[in-house]
Design an enzyme around this catalytic site. Structure first.
Site, PDB file in Angstrom:
ATOM      1  CG  HIS A 139      22.277   7.289  -3.757  1.00 18.17           C
ATOM      2  ND1 HIS A 139      22.111   8.577  -4.198  1.00 18.17           N
ATOM      3  CD2 HIS A 139      21.031   6.785  -3.659  1.00 18.17           C
ATOM      4  CE1 HIS A 139      20.823   8.822  -4.372  1.00 18.17           C
ATOM      5  NE2 HIS A 139      20.142   7.751  -4.053  1.00 18.17           N
TER       6      HIS A 139
ATOM      7  CE1 TYR B  72      18.488  11.536  -4.713  1.00 11.46           C
ATOM      8  CE2 TYR B  72      18.182  12.697  -2.652  1.00 11.46           C
ATOM      9  CZ  TYR B  72      18.110  11.546  -3.393  1.00 11.46           C
ATOM     10  OH  TYR B  72      17.653  10.389  -2.806  1.00 11.46           O
TER      11      TYR B  72
HETATM   12  N1  NAP Z   1      18.020   6.015  -1.546  1.00 15.29           N
HETATM   13  C1  NAP Z   1      17.410   6.074  -2.697  1.00 15.29           C
HETATM   14  O1  NAP Z   1      17.788   5.408  -3.677  1.00 15.29           O
HETATM   15  C2  NAP Z   1      16.216   6.970  -2.855  1.00 15.29           C
HETATM   16  C3  NAP Z   1      15.394   6.817  -3.968  1.00 15.29           C
HETATM   17  C4  NAP Z   1      14.310   7.681  -4.100  1.00 15.29           C
HETATM   18  C5  NAP Z   1      14.070   8.634  -3.135  1.00 15.29           C
HETATM   19  N2  NAP Z   1      14.906   8.771  -2.053  1.00 15.29           N
HETATM   20  C6  NAP Z   1      14.668   9.792  -1.007  1.00 15.29           C
HETATM   21  O2  NAP Z   1      13.318   9.668  -0.590  1.00 15.29           O
HETATM   22  C7  NAP Z   1      12.669  10.943  -0.774  1.00 15.29           C
HETATM   23  C8  NAP Z   1      11.213  10.731  -1.121  1.00 15.29           C
HETATM   24  O3  NAP Z   1      11.089   9.969  -2.306  1.00 15.29           O
HETATM   25  P1  NAP Z   1      10.451  10.556  -3.641  1.00 15.29           P
HETATM   26  O4  NAP Z   1      10.636  12.024  -3.632  1.00 15.29           O
HETATM   27  O5  NAP Z   1      11.020   9.823  -4.779  1.00 15.29           O
HETATM   28  O6  NAP Z   1       8.928  10.118  -3.553  1.00 15.29           O
HETATM   29  P2  NAP Z   1       7.706  10.339  -2.514  1.00 15.29           P
HETATM   30  O7  NAP Z   1       8.136  11.137  -1.337  1.00 15.29           O
HETATM   31  O8  NAP Z   1       7.078   9.016  -2.298  1.00 15.29           O
HETATM   32  O9  NAP Z   1       6.694  11.147  -3.392  1.00 15.29           O
HETATM   33  C9  NAP Z   1       6.974  12.443  -3.828  1.00 15.29           C
HETATM   34  C10 NAP Z   1       5.841  12.809  -4.783  1.00 15.29           C
HETATM   35  O10 NAP Z   1       4.609  12.850  -4.064  1.00 15.29           O
HETATM   36  C11 NAP Z   1       4.043  14.162  -4.157  1.00 15.29           C
HETATM   37  N3  NAP Z   1       3.537  14.507  -2.803  1.00 15.29           N
HETATM   38  C12 NAP Z   1       4.257  14.856  -1.710  1.00 15.29           C
HETATM   39  N4  NAP Z   1       3.446  15.103  -0.666  1.00 15.29           N
HETATM   40  C13 NAP Z   1       2.171  14.890  -1.106  1.00 15.29           C
HETATM   41  C14 NAP Z   1       0.911  15.002  -0.510  1.00 15.29           C
HETATM   42  N5  NAP Z   1       0.782  15.360   0.783  1.00 15.29           N
HETATM   43  N6  NAP Z   1      -0.187  14.723  -1.251  1.00 15.29           N
HETATM   44  C15 NAP Z   1      -0.072  14.350  -2.537  1.00 15.29           C
HETATM   45  N7  NAP Z   1       1.115  14.238  -3.177  1.00 15.29           N
HETATM   46  C16 NAP Z   1       2.235  14.516  -2.470  1.00 15.29           C
HETATM   47  C17 NAP Z   1       5.170  15.076  -4.581  1.00 15.29           C
HETATM   48  O11 NAP Z   1       4.675  16.092  -5.413  1.00 15.29           O
HETATM   49  P3  NAP Z   1       4.901  17.666  -5.047  1.00 15.29           P
HETATM   50  O12 NAP Z   1       6.371  17.862  -4.858  1.00 15.29           O
HETATM   51  O13 NAP Z   1       4.320  18.349  -6.225  1.00 15.29           O
HETATM   52  O14 NAP Z   1       4.125  17.886  -3.773  1.00 15.29           O
HETATM   53  C18 NAP Z   1       6.066  14.146  -5.403  1.00 15.29           C
HETATM   54  O15 NAP Z   1       5.585  14.068  -6.732  1.00 15.29           O
HETATM   55  C19 NAP Z   1      13.465  11.606  -1.888  1.00 15.29           C
HETATM   56  O16 NAP Z   1      13.220  12.987  -1.957  1.00 15.29           O
HETATM   57  C20 NAP Z   1      14.854  11.226  -1.483  1.00 15.29           C
HETATM   58  O17 NAP Z   1      15.303  12.062  -0.427  1.00 15.29           O
HETATM   59  C21 NAP Z   1      15.966   7.938  -1.907  1.00 15.29           C
END
Ligand code: NAP
Length: 287
Positions: free
Chosen positions: A117, A59
Site C-alpha cells: 500500500h 480499508y
Molecule cells: N493507494 C492509496 O494510498 C489510496 C489512497 C486513497 C484512495 N485510494 C483508492 O482510490 C479510491 C478512490 O479514492 P477516494 O475514495 O479517497 O476519493 P475519490 O474517489 O476521489 O472521491 C470519493 C468522494 O467523492 C464522492 N463522489 C463519488 N462520486 C461522485 C460523484 N459522481 N459526484 C459527486 N461526488 C462523488 C464520494 O461520496 P459518496 O460516496 O457519498 O458518493 C466520496 O466522498 C479509494 O476508494 C481507494 O480504492 C488509494
C-alpha cells in the site's frame, strides 16, 4: 454512441492492454465501504458493470468485497480484483502469511493485482519486491504492482523485481500533476492507477471543469474521470457509496474531450495532495 441511462448494466467500458491483460480503464474504489451498506454498494457496482475492484487490508473491507463478489454470481475470472498489504505488514518473511489472510477474507484463491500500500519506511524496497515475486510465483497473485511509490523507489522496485511491474497506484486528479511519475511509468510500460480521482469532491468547485461539464451535459465528476482515462496509460478507481453516483461515474464512455479541454484541465494542477501520512516517502518535486 448514445448516453446510457436507466437501471440496466452500463455498456461500452473501454479496456487497456497491459502485460497481456485486458483491464477496464475504470475500476471501483472501495475505501470506506464497510458493513452491509458497503456490500450493497459494491454489489451495485458489479451489477452495473464495474469489473475491476480496488481494496486494501487497511480499508477493513476485504470481507465485504469477498461477500459482494460471491453474491454477484459473476464468474471470478471476469473480475479484476486488486488488494494492498499495509506498510506494517511488509516483513519479507511474513508477506506470504499476510497475503493468505487477505485471500481468506476475500474468499478467493488469488488476486489479480497485489501491491504494497505504501513503501516501508524501515525495510528496503528490494527484499519486499522479491517476496512479492515469490507470492506471485506461488499463484496467490497474478500481477504485482506498487502504490505511493515516487520515482526513486520505483527505480529500485523495477531493478529488484523479477518480471514486469503492473502499475503504480498514486493520487492523481486535476489538481496534482504527477508528471515525473507518469513519465517514468510510461517509459516502462507500467500503468498509473489514479487513486482519489475526484479529489474527494473538490473538482466540483472548479469553474473550468464546471464549464466543460455544462457544455457536454455531464457532471464535473464525469468530466474529471474522462480526463483521467483519456490519458495513455492511466486508469481510475473512483469510490462512491451512492447508487446514482456509482452509475454516473461509469457513464463516461459516450463522449471524448478535445485536446484543448484536456490541456485546460491539465493546467489546473496546484500540487494539492490530499493523501499524506506520517510514513509517506519523500515525494517527487511538484510538476
Ligand atoms: N493507494 C492509496 O494510498 C489510496 C489512497 C486513497 C484512495 N485510494 C483508492 O482510490 C479510491 C478512490 O479514492 P477516494 O475514495 O479517497 O476519493 P475519490 O474517489 O476521489 O472521491 C470519493 C468522494 O467523492 C464522492 N463522489 C463519488 N462520486 C461522485 C460523484 N459522481 N459526484 C459527486 N461526488 C462523488 C464520494 O461520496 P459518496 O460516496 O457519498 O458518493 C466520496 O466522498 C479509494 O476508494 C481507494 O480504492 C488509494
Amino acid at each position: 454512441m448514445p448516453a446510457v441511462t436507466g437501471s440496466g448494466p452500463v455498456a461500452a467500458m473501454i479496456h487497456t492492454e497491459i502485460n497481456g491483460v485486458s483491464l477496464p480503464v475504470l475500476g471501483f474504489g472501495t475505501y470506506h465501504l464497510t458493513g452491509p451498506e458497503g456490500v450493497k454498494a459494491i454489489r451495485h457496482a458489479l451489477d452495473l458493470g464495474y469489473r475491476y475492484l480496488d481494496t486494501a487490508t487497511r480499508y477493513g473491507n476485504e470481507e465485504e468485497v469477498g461477500q459482494a463478489i460471491a453474491e454477484s454470481g459473476i464468474d471470478r475470472d471476469r473480475i479484476f480484483l486488486a488488494t494492498k498489504l499495509r506498510y506494517v505488514d511488509l516483513d519479507p518473511a511474513t508477506i506470504e502469511d499476510r497475503v493468505k489472510e487477505s485471500l481468506a477474507r476475500l474468499r478467493v484463491d488469488h488476486v489479480d493485482l497485489l501491491m504494497p500500500h505504501w513503501p516501508s519506511p524501515t525495510i528496503p524496497v528490494a527484499p519486499i519486491m522479491e517476496a512479492f515475486a515469490r507470492v506471485r510465483d506461488k499463484g496467490y497473485a497474478t500481477h504485482i504492482g506498487v502504490s505511493n511509490f515516487p520515482t526513486d523507489l520505483m527505480r529500485e522496485a523495477i531493478k529488484a523485481f523479477d518480471g514486469p511491474i503492473f502499475s503504480n497506484q498514486v493520487e492523481y486528479h486535476p489538481f496534482i500533476a504527477q508528471s515525473a511519475v507518469l513519465d517514468q511509468l510510461r517509459s516502462h510500460g507500467i500503468l498509473l492507477t489514479a487513486a482519489v480521482p475526484l479529489a474527494r469532491g473538490a473538482i466540483d468547485d472548479e469553474p473550468v471543469i464546471r464549464e466543460i461539464a455544462e457544455s457536454y451535459g455531464k457532471t464535473t465528476a464525469q468530466i474529471t474521470l474522462r480526463w483521467l482515462i483519456q490519458q495513455p496509460g492511466v486508469t481510475a478507481i473512483p469510490k462512491s457509496g451512492q447508487p446514482e453516483r456509482i452509475r454516473q461515474n461509469l457513464e463516461i464512455f459516450d463522449f471524448a474531450l478535445s485536446e484543448d479541454e484536456m490541456a485546460r484541465i491539465g493546467a489546473l494542477q496546484r500540487n494539492l495532495r490530499l493523501v499524506d501520512v506520517s510514513w509517506a516517502p519523500v515525494w517527487d518535486a511538484p510538476g
